[in-house]
Design a protein around this motif. Structure first.
Motif, PDB file in Angstrom:
ATOM      1  N   ASP A   3       0.862  -1.177   0.000  1.00  0.00           N
ATOM      2  CA  ASP A   3       0.000   0.000   0.000  1.00  0.00           C
ATOM      3  C   ASP A   3       0.903   1.233   0.000  1.00  0.00           C
ATOM      4  O   ASP A   3       1.468   1.600   1.030  1.00  0.00           O
ATOM      5  CB  ASP A   3      -0.896  -0.021   1.241  1.00  0.00           C
ATOM      6  N   GLU A  26      -1.148   7.709  -4.315  1.00  0.00           N
ATOM      7  CA  GLU A  26      -1.430   6.426  -3.685  1.00  0.00           C
ATOM      8  C   GLU A  26      -1.635   5.328  -4.717  1.00  0.00           C
ATOM      9  O   GLU A  26      -2.191   5.556  -5.786  1.00  0.00           O
ATOM     10  CB  GLU A  26      -2.660   6.539  -2.791  1.00  0.00           C
ATOM     11  N   THR A  28      -1.986   0.676  -4.873  1.00  0.00           N
ATOM     12  CA  THR A  28      -2.094  -0.590  -4.150  1.00  0.00           C
ATOM     13  C   THR A  28      -1.702  -1.750  -5.055  1.00  0.00           C
ATOM     14  O   THR A  28      -2.122  -1.801  -6.216  1.00  0.00           O
ATOM     15  CB  THR A  28      -3.547  -0.823  -3.663  1.00  0.00           C
ATOM     16  N   ASP A  65      -4.522   4.631  -6.898  1.00  0.00           N
ATOM     17  CA  ASP A  65      -5.665   4.938  -6.037  1.00  0.00           C
ATOM     18  C   ASP A  65      -6.024   6.419  -6.067  1.00  0.00           C
ATOM     19  O   ASP A  65      -6.950   6.850  -5.388  1.00  0.00           O
ATOM     20  CB  ASP A  65      -5.372   4.523  -4.596  1.00  0.00           C
TER      21      ASP A  65
END
Length: 161
Positions: A3, A26, A28, A65
């Motif tokens: 993450d 971000e 993942t 993300d």
């Protein structure tokens, strides 16, 4: 599972000049890996023992993300470039009591995107588009003399191309 709060990517993956790095925000990664190996106790002869390995990686999720940069490149939910869903290896080999060994392996890489916008059509210069899946054949030779703490390993990758 990985993450990332700040994924740094090469600028060209987002359509920015070469030689730059961009904070893609971000991201993942989530998936699993498997590795299996079997060595036969009885070989083809008293001097040669066969073995086989199988390994695989399934990267179910590898996506941005958030959107990227001041221009807010709309990549949220897109797959991260050069992150195929499937990777696999199958290798067979023989290990000799004389310190010699030989390995033959097939390496598989699933299809993947070459840019963060997940462009399907390939560009002439190869910087955009879907990279198709491929497999290559590899060959390895090993020599490990007795009573020493070293070995020699030679390998050739993609021997059929």
């Amino acid at each position: 599972m990985l993450d990332f709060k700040e994924l740094i990517v090469a600028g060209p993956l987002l359509g920015v000049a070469s030689g730059t790095l961009i904070n893609a925000g971000e991201a993942t990664h989530a998936g699993g890996e498997l590795y299996l190996k079997h060595e036969w106790s009885e070989g083809l002869s008293p001097n040669w023992k066969p073995w086989i390995t199988l390994s695989g990686t399934y990267l179910a999720k590898a996506e941005f993300d958030s959107n990227v940069g001041e221009g807010a490149a709309n990549v949220r939910g897109n797959r991260i470039p050069y992150a195929p869903k499937w990777l696999g290896d199958l290798s067979v080999g023989l290990t000799g009591t004389n310190g010699l060994g030989v390995t033959l392996g097939v390496h598989y890489v699933g299809e993947q995107f070459s840019d963060a916008r997940n462009t399907i059509a390939q560009s002439a210069d190869g910087t955009l588009g879907l990279v198709p899946s491929y497999s290559i054949l590899n060959l390895g030779l090993r020599f490990q003399p007795e009573r020493v703490n070293w070995d020699i390993y030679l390998s050739a990758h993609n021997v059929l191309d």
